[in-house]
Design an enzyme around this catalytic site. Structure first.
Site, PDB file in Angstrom:
ATOM      1  N   ASP A 147       8.594  76.166 -15.383  1.00 13.83           N
ATOM      2  CA  ASP A 147       8.719  76.348 -16.837  1.00 13.83           C
ATOM      3  C   ASP A 147      10.150  76.773 -17.156  1.00 13.83           C
ATOM      4  O   ASP A 147      10.643  77.777 -16.644  1.00 13.83           O
ATOM      5  CB  ASP A 147       7.723  77.436 -17.283  1.00 13.83           C
ATOM      6  CG  ASP A 147       7.650  77.567 -18.795  1.00 13.83           C
ATOM      7  OD1 ASP A 147       6.544  77.805 -19.301  1.00 13.83           O
ATOM      8  OD2 ASP A 147       8.683  77.449 -19.478  1.00 13.83           O
ATOM      9  N   ASP A 170       8.954  71.141 -21.282  1.00 13.46           N
ATOM     10  CA  ASP A 170       9.677  72.041 -20.378  1.00 13.46           C
ATOM     11  C   ASP A 170       8.809  72.602 -19.261  1.00 13.46           C
ATOM     12  O   ASP A 170       9.216  73.535 -18.581  1.00 13.46           O
ATOM     13  CB  ASP A 170      10.333  73.187 -21.167  1.00 13.46           C
ATOM     14  CG  ASP A 170       9.434  74.383 -21.374  1.00 13.46           C
ATOM     15  OD1 ASP A 170       8.231  74.195 -21.558  1.00 13.46           O
ATOM     16  OD2 ASP A 170       9.950  75.513 -21.322  1.00 13.46           O
ATOM     17  N   GLU A 171       7.631  72.036 -19.068  1.00 13.30           N
ATOM     18  CA  GLU A 171       6.673  72.685 -18.170  1.00 13.30           C
ATOM     19  C   GLU A 171       5.867  71.630 -17.396  1.00 13.30           C
ATOM     20  O   GLU A 171       5.467  70.624 -17.972  1.00 13.30           O
ATOM     21  CB  GLU A 171       5.740  73.469 -19.085  1.00 13.30           C
ATOM     22  CG  GLU A 171       4.849  74.455 -18.459  1.00 13.30           C
ATOM     23  CD  GLU A 171       3.873  74.972 -19.523  1.00 13.30           C
ATOM     24  OE1 GLU A 171       2.766  75.319 -19.138  1.00 13.30           O
ATOM     25  OE2 GLU A 171       4.210  75.012 -20.704  1.00 13.30           O
TER      26      GLU A 171
HETATM   27  P1  TTP Z   1       7.818  77.767 -23.979  1.00 14.93           P
HETATM   28  O1  TTP Z   1       7.949  77.391 -22.543  1.00 14.93           O
HETATM   29  O2  TTP Z   1       6.540  78.368 -24.443  1.00 14.93           O
HETATM   30  O3  TTP Z   1       8.973  78.796 -24.389  1.00 14.93           O
HETATM   31  P2  TTP Z   1      10.494  78.826 -23.942  1.00 14.93           P
HETATM   32  O4  TTP Z   1      10.814  77.825 -22.895  1.00 14.93           O
HETATM   33  O5  TTP Z   1      11.334  78.721 -25.187  1.00 14.93           O
HETATM   34  O6  TTP Z   1      10.654  80.303 -23.387  1.00 14.93           O
HETATM   35  P3  TTP Z   1      10.120  80.898 -21.999  1.00 14.93           P
HETATM   36  O7  TTP Z   1      11.334  81.344 -21.262  1.00 14.93           O
HETATM   37  O8  TTP Z   1       9.247  82.051 -22.403  1.00 14.93           O
HETATM   38  O9  TTP Z   1       9.373  79.804 -21.300  1.00 14.93           O
HETATM   39  O10 TTP Z   1       8.086  76.508 -24.890  1.00 14.93           O
HETATM   40  C1  TTP Z   1       9.008  75.481 -24.544  1.00 14.93           C
HETATM   41  C2  TTP Z   1       9.682  74.929 -25.798  1.00 14.93           C
HETATM   42  O11 TTP Z   1       8.692  74.417 -26.698  1.00 14.93           O
HETATM   43  C3  TTP Z   1      10.432  75.975 -26.575  1.00 14.93           C
HETATM   44  O12 TTP Z   1      11.765  76.153 -26.097  1.00 14.93           O
HETATM   45  C4  TTP Z   1      10.379  75.436 -27.969  1.00 14.93           C
HETATM   46  C5  TTP Z   1       9.074  74.657 -28.046  1.00 14.93           C
HETATM   47  N1  TTP Z   1       8.050  75.453 -28.764  1.00 14.93           N
HETATM   48  C6  TTP Z   1       7.880  75.254 -30.126  1.00 14.93           C
HETATM   49  O13 TTP Z   1       8.551  74.396 -30.717  1.00 14.93           O
HETATM   50  N2  TTP Z   1       6.951  76.015 -30.789  1.00 14.93           N
HETATM   51  C7  TTP Z   1       6.187  76.983 -30.169  1.00 14.93           C
HETATM   52  O14 TTP Z   1       5.367  77.672 -30.811  1.00 14.93           O
HETATM   53  C8  TTP Z   1       6.373  77.168 -28.737  1.00 14.93           C
HETATM   54  C9  TTP Z   1       5.558  78.214 -28.017  1.00 14.93           C
HETATM   55  C10 TTP Z   1       7.315  76.386 -28.102  1.00 14.93           C
HETATM   56 MG    MG Z   2       9.610  77.641 -21.193  1.00 10.13          MG
END
Ligand code: TTP
Ligand code: MG
Length: 372
Positions: free
Chosen positions: A14, A109-110
């Site tokens: 992730d 991203d995951e």
């Molecule tokens: P996440 O992996 O949930 O968050 P992140 O990568 O920004 O942070 P973390 O380090 O905690 O993993 O989500 C991935 C991307 O998806 C995030 O950068 C933006 C998008 N996203 C949205 O557009 N809306 C949302 O509510 C969430 C949770 C994510």
């Molecule tokens: Mg993330």
């Protein structure tokens, strides 16, 4: 040991503050600052994500941008640049496929990667995770966190344990302890509503959850209760699925009491639309057909769809369309027990990354020590 019950090696990757990290990579002036990617604070927009510097102010994804501004007036707000995010996502996936074809992307991203058998015949999943993180950094200039364990649930929990830029391994012999100590809100799959319900039942962590009998779990949480009962015991048999074409995406809810209050129905449709839109944006999916499903108190089901001219993933458009459908289809003065929205006719721009799986089966017995 047979193929079926062999211990698996799963990696969950992730990216850290994904959209914000891409912005900071491409615009050095944002680095080290509270940066918010999403709607502007003077609109009704929400935060997509924010840098870790912004998180210190309590800002998080899905928060109204206006509130984020109040929490940190000096924060920088930028709009998303999805082309750049898709590009980084593509590079990441190409790295995963160097190791295994069993890759399940969950969003841009995951992803889960099953490396039990892998193309490089590397025994240690930890070693693969190290290599993957290094390659991601080298080729995208972005950091990823990774979790390694023997099932998807634990791998996902692990990837979150040392964010940002962390690698966490949960070995089979450690899993039960980790799960017992885990706060209930950190159990992936337990959302805000379930968390509240669990806390009202005196369940605050895994150890509390484990004390609840299966019957009580089923009575309180339905089918999900069975999943929770198993995961807290370290059991999760879900396979890493190569994302075959997903056919639809949706959300539905059964009310605890049958309802006929249209305002309440619209409130539910609104929150479902927002939930679906978030998943769609994260997964890089858009859709053309919107269906509203109504189940009346007598279990009669009515579902009606509308196909739009173009592909959408916007919460407001999904909600407005669903609202129109509901207003046309709902039979007045009848109570309903279930309401849901689903979107079909999907366009998934990730389709081009998909590869045909090449399965290599061979049998090998392995002790847990050799495992990681
Ligand atoms: P996440 O992996 O949930 O968050 P992140 O990568 O920004 O942070 P973390 O380090 O905690 O993993 O989500 C991935 C991307 O998806 C995030 O950068 C933006 C998008 N996203 C949205 O557009 N809306 C949302 O509510 C969430 C949770 C994510
Ligand atoms: Mg993330």
């Amino acid at each position: 040991m047979t193929e079926k019950n062999k211990i698996k090696k799963i990696i969950h990757v992730d990216m850290d503050a994904f959209f914000a990290s891409v912005e900071m990579r491409d615009f050095p002036q944002y680095r080290g600052k509270p940066l918010i990617v999403g709607g502007s604070p003077d609109s009704r927009g929400v935060v997509s994500t924010c840098s870790y510097e912004a998180r210190k102010f309590g800002i998080h994804s899905a928060m109204p941008s206006a509130l984020a501004y109040k929490l940190c007036p000096s924060a920088i707000f930028v709009r998303g640049r999805f082309e750049a995010y898709r590009e980084a996502s593509k590079i990441m996936r190409e790295i995963f496929y160097e190791y295994s074809d069993l890759v399940e992307p969950c969003s841009l991203d995951e992803a889960y990667i099953d490396v039990t058998e892998n193309k490089k015949n590397i025994k240690s999943a930890t070693h693969i995770a190290i290599e993957i993180r290094e390659k991601i950094l080298e080729r995208t200039k972005l950091t990823a966190s990774a979790g390694v364990s023997y099932n998807k649930f634990l791998a996902k929990i692990a990837s979150d344990m040392n964010k940002p830029n962390g690698l966490t391994v949960i070995r089979p012999e450690e899993a039960l302890q980790v799960l017992e100590n885990l706060k209930i809100g950190k159990f992936h799959g337990i959302g805000k509503v379930t968390e509240k319900k669990m806390k009202s039942m005196g369940i605050f962590n895994g150890a509390d959850l484990k004390k609840v009998k299966l019957n009580d779990m089923l009575r309180n949480f339905g089918k999900a209760g069975y999943f929770f009962y198993n995961i807290v015991r370290g059991i999760d048999n879900r396979e890493v699925k190569i994302n075959g074409a997903r056919k639809s995406i949706g959300s539905e809810r059964t009310f605890s009491d049958d309802i006929d209050d249209i305002e309440l129905m619209l409130k539910c449709l609104k929150s479902d639309s927002e939930k679906i839109a978030t998943t769609m944006i994260k997964s890089n999916i858009s859709a053309k057909t919107i269906t509203v499903k109504i189940k009346y108190a007598n279990f009669e089901i009515a579902s009606r769809s509308k196909t739009l001219r173009s592909f959408v993933s916007d919460a407001q458009i999904i909600f407005q369309t669903a609202k129109n459908i509901l207003q046309i289809s709902l039979i007045k003065d009848r109570k309903i027990r279930l309401l849901g929205i689903s979107l079909s006719n999907l366009m998934n721009e990730n389709d081009s990354y998909m590869v045909q799986p090449v399965f290599k089966f061979y049998y090998e017995s392995r002790t847990t020590n050799e495992y990681f």
